[in-house]
Each structure stands twice: as C-alpha cells, then as structure tokens.
Design an enzyme around this catalytic site. Structure first.
Site, PDB file in Angstrom:
ATOM      1  N   HIS A 102       1.027  -1.495  -0.420  1.00  0.00           N
ATOM      2  CA  HIS A 102       0.689   0.417   0.121  1.00  0.00           C
ATOM      3  C   HIS A 102       1.176   1.365  -0.143  1.00  0.00           C
ATOM      4  O   HIS A 102       1.998   1.444  -0.177  1.00  0.00           O
ATOM      5  CB  HIS A 102      -1.111   0.264   1.658  1.00  0.00           C
ATOM      6  CG  HIS A 102      -0.573   0.152   2.640  1.00  0.00           C
ATOM      7  ND1 HIS A 102       0.651  -1.147   3.117  1.00  0.00           N
ATOM      8  CD2 HIS A 102       0.333   0.660   3.069  1.00  0.00           C
ATOM      9  CE1 HIS A 102       1.278  -0.275   4.360  1.00  0.00           C
ATOM     10  NE2 HIS A 102       0.768   0.422   4.394  1.00  0.00           N
ATOM     11  N   HIS A 110       5.837   6.202  -0.543  1.00  0.00           N
ATOM     12  CA  HIS A 110       6.448   5.051  -1.500  1.00  0.00           C
ATOM     13  C   HIS A 110       5.665   3.933  -1.044  1.00  0.00           C
ATOM     14  O   HIS A 110       4.653   3.728  -0.163  1.00  0.00           O
ATOM     15  CB  HIS A 110       7.968   4.705  -0.829  1.00  0.00           C
ATOM     16  CG  HIS A 110       7.314   5.083   1.043  1.00  0.00           C
ATOM     17  ND1 HIS A 110       7.270   5.921   1.802  1.00  0.00           N
ATOM     18  CD2 HIS A 110       7.634   3.261   1.464  1.00  0.00           C
ATOM     19  CE1 HIS A 110       7.361   5.634   3.166  1.00  0.00           C
ATOM     20  NE2 HIS A 110       7.180   4.198   3.359  1.00  0.00           N
TER      21      HIS A 110
HETATM   22  P1  2AM Z   1       6.325   2.185   6.130  1.00  0.00           P
HETATM   23  O1  2AM Z   1       5.264   1.273   5.458  1.00  0.00           O
HETATM   24  O2  2AM Z   1       7.355   3.262   5.546  1.00  0.00           O
HETATM   25  O3  2AM Z   1       6.315   1.052   7.159  1.00  0.00           O
HETATM   26  C1  2AM Z   1       1.666   0.943   8.245  1.00  0.00           C
HETATM   27  O4  2AM Z   1       2.212   0.604   9.121  1.00  0.00           O
HETATM   28  C2  2AM Z   1       1.918   1.994   7.477  1.00  0.00           C
HETATM   29  O5  2AM Z   1       2.317   3.097   8.035  1.00  0.00           O
HETATM   30  C3  2AM Z   1       3.120   1.773   6.478  1.00  0.00           C
HETATM   31  O6  2AM Z   1       3.241   1.899   5.018  1.00  0.00           O
HETATM   32  C4  2AM Z   1       4.200   2.324   7.825  1.00  0.00           C
HETATM   33  O7  2AM Z   1       5.287   2.811   7.141  1.00  0.00           O
HETATM   34  C5  2AM Z   1       3.347   3.643   7.950  1.00  0.00           C
HETATM   35  N1  2AM Z   1       3.845   4.325   8.609  1.00  0.00           N
HETATM   36  C6  2AM Z   1       4.377   5.590   8.595  1.00  0.00           C
HETATM   37  N2  2AM Z   1       4.375   6.416  10.228  1.00  0.00           N
HETATM   38  C7  2AM Z   1       4.931   5.583  10.591  1.00  0.00           C
HETATM   39  C8  2AM Z   1       4.872   4.440  12.026  1.00  0.00           C
HETATM   40  N3  2AM Z   1       5.350   6.188  13.347  1.00  0.00           N
HETATM   41  N4  2AM Z   1       4.935   3.766  13.002  1.00  0.00           N
HETATM   42  C9  2AM Z   1       4.082   2.061  11.865  1.00  0.00           C
HETATM   43  N5  2AM Z   1       3.979   3.268  10.712  1.00  0.00           N
HETATM   44  C10 2AM Z   1       3.978   3.600   9.991  1.00  0.00           C
END
Ligand code: 2AM
EC number: 3.1.4.58
Length: 178
Positions: free
Chosen positions: A36, A120
């Site tokens: 996603h 991303h």
């Molecule tokens: P990531 O894919 O770069 O890890 C669900 O957890 C989504 O929220 C993920 O896509 C994650 O990004 C994003 N996300 C952003 N900030 C986060 C945080 N502090 N903790 C966990 N997930 C985060």
C-alpha cells in the site's frame, strides 16, 4: 485502534512489485496483499476520535489523479538500512490529496506530522541484509517503472500487528470525484 490512511494498489501494480521480491538473503519481504502507499500514519487512537477522523476524511473533496511508481530507495535509522521501497512520483494530484488529508486530520485534533511526505511502497524490511547485496539489488532494478494508474479513492485502514506480518483491514473507503 491503530489506524493509517493509504492508497490501495491495483492487482497489476501489486504483481509488478511482487516480481521484484526475492534474491536478497536476510530480508523480510512484505506480502503482496499488504502492499500500500501510506498517505498518513495515525497510530493508536480511541474509538471516539476514530469517528471524528472518519467524518473529517469523508468531507475531503479531491479529484482522481494518475499514480506512477519509479525507482527504488531505502530508509535508514541510526546508520542501519531499515527498509526497501519503491518510490512513488510526487505528482501534484498526490501531493494535493496528502495535504488535504493532513489538514483534515489536524483540524480534528491530531498533532501535525513532523516528517516530510515521502511517498513510497515498502517492499521489505532489511535490517538483516548485507549492504553490498542491497546496493546491488537497487542498482539492478533502478529502471523499475509502472504505467500510471488512476487513483479513484483512498482508504482508512486498521492495522493489527502480528508476529509474522501485520494484518491491514480496510475500514472505510473515500471516493475521489472529478
Ligand atoms: P512504512 O511502509 O514506510 O513502514 C502502516 O504501518 C503504514 O504506516 C506503513 O506503510 C508505514 O510505513 C506507515 N508508517 C508511518 N509512520 C509509521 C510509524 N511511526 N509506525 C508504523 N508505521 C508507520
């Protein structure tokens, strides 16, 4: 509830991303059903706030826009490469929707997101990977591109952290309209 707002990806894009996975010892690949593009991570909120946030998201008016993925990148923390991702082009349509979501959520009481929006799709967690291998992989797939797909909605997901992988459940979908 642990919540985040994201774009779902159509099956043809997920298939392209899944075709990248493999050939890197020590990394944990994200399951294709979990791919996603996060627009805003919300985190743990009580039920009444979740309802407020839903109302605010439902009031957003934004137009459909094309989304393209292009190239690979990594995120680092404390000198370690934590994750590998495919970069999403930061187009006006994507930036506009993300900023509307940020404004709506802040008005409903969430603290401002401090990190700059870096769109991303995470492909893998890479704490256990050998850096030269990772660099080679990124180089080898540097020209990765997807055809533009129209984004017609965004989604409020809940996330349940599991031992193996998180389970993401679409809670509410919000349509974009021209
Ligand atoms: P990531 O894919 O770069 O890890 C669900 O957890 C989504 O929220 C993920 O896509 C994650 O990004 C994003 N996300 C952003 N900030 C986060 C945080 N502090 N903790 C966990 N997930 C985060």
């Amino acid at each position: 509830m642990r919540l985040f707002v994201a774009l779902e990806l159509p099956p043809e894009v997920k298939d392209r991303l899944a075709s990248l996975a493999g050939g890197l010892p020590g990394v944990r690949w994200v399951r294709p059903e979990n791919y996603h593009l996060t627009l805003r991570f919300i985190g743990e909120v009580p039920g009444h706030l979740a309802e407020e946030l839903d109302l605010a998201l439902a009031a957003i008016r934004a137009k459909p826009f094309p989304l393209s993925l292009s190239g690979l990148g990594t995120f680092e923390k404390g000198g370690r490469v934590q994750s590998l991702h495919v970069v999403a082009e930061r187009t006006p349509g994507l930036a506009h929707l993300q900023s509307k979501i940020e404004t709506a959520l802040q008005r409903s009481g969430l603290p401002a997101e401090r990190k700059r929006f870096a769109p991303h799709v995470t492909l893998a967690r890479t704490e256990g990977a050998a850096l030269p291998k990772l660099a080679g992989f990124i180089q080898a797939h540097n020209l990765f591109r997807t055809e533009p797909v129209m984004v017609e909605r965004f989604v409020l997901y809940s996330s349940q952290l599991g031992k193996e992988a998180a389970v993401y459940t679409p809670e509410v979908e919000y349509d974009l309209a021209a």
